[in-house]
Scaffold this motif. Sequence first.
Motif, short mmCIF file in Angstrom:
data_model
loop_
_atom_site.label_atom_id
_atom_site.label_comp_id
_atom_site.label_asym_id
_atom_site.label_seq_id
_atom_site.Cartn_x
_atom_site.Cartn_y
_atom_site.Cartn_z
N SER A 1 -0.89 -6.36 3.57
CA SER A 1 -0.65 -7.28 4.68
C SER A 1 0.55 -8.15 4.35
O SER A 1 0.93 -8.31 3.19
N SER B 1 -0.71 -5.99 9.14
CA SER B 1 -1.65 -5.50 8.13
C SER B 1 -1.91 -4.03 8.37
O SER B 1 -1.77 -3.53 9.50
N SER C 1 2.88 -11.75 6.13
CA SER C 1 2.99 -12.74 7.19
C SER C 1 4.22 -13.60 6.95
O SER C 1 4.63 -13.84 5.81
N GLN D 1 4.03 -14.70 12.71
CA GLN D 1 3.94 -13.25 12.78
C GLN D 1 3.29 -12.69 11.52
O GLN D 1 3.51 -13.18 10.42
N SER D 2 2.49 -11.65 11.73
CA SER D 2 1.82 -11.02 10.59
C SER D 2 1.59 -9.54 10.88
O SER D 2 1.57 -9.12 12.04
#
Length: 259
Positions: free
Chosen positions: A97, A106, A99, A103-104
């Motif tokens: 993941s 995974s 970030s 915004q991120s």
Amino acid sequence: MKSKFLLNGSVVVVTAAMLLSGCQQAAPAKAPEEALRDGIKKLSTVTSREMEAAVSVDVVTTEAGKPTTLNMKLALAGALEETNKHEPKFKMTIDGSGSAGEQSASGMADIRLNKDAFFFNLSKFELKGGEEVPPYILGYLDKWWKIVIPAGALDKIIGQASAGQSQETVSAEDLKITELYGNTQFFKNVKFLGTDNVKGEQSFHYSADFDKDAIVKFVIAVAAIKGQPMTEDAQKSFTDEFAKMELMNGEVWVGKDSG
């Protein structure tokens, strides 16, 4: 063998644990150093290995005059089965993941490998913060993909030892190195800590530190066996640089009854 790694910025915290199967069959009557060395000699008889690793990194960047923290995490868990040296089986799960601000992203993927093919499955991929998953990635989600491995290719990659070749086909140099490896004590300050149950087997528990001097001598001796001896200046330079390195120390479990 199991290893866990935690990386946070410039600080590295490492703990490690090795299960050396096929080692001692009686109570730890041997000196700790001897028991550990004998266990390492028999690592070639181990038919399965497990690995776990986790990494977390924070990086601060500046965008439009504002600091932004980029966080990335990656976790790996896998196993290698070598009961039949000609048909090793490998599997691994990758969970990652990242970030930055709002915004991120995974994702998770599974990998399988045998002598015939490589298999891949992207089981999860998510974006948050206004971005949408590209259509070409959606087409790969939750599907197993197969790549055929040419006949004999895996044996060449693994090499003579993992391919289960007979001792007669191993070079004289390799035999000398194997003997040197078995007779080298790579650890010091070995201490017996007690007996633990490791995956259903009673195992002797030791703590140990890597012996830098022994490792240096081993590397120099291997170079000589390979016909590429180090000069005195090269040996001194290598010794000095290696002395500056921080080696991972840890704990070791030696199987009591397996063999």
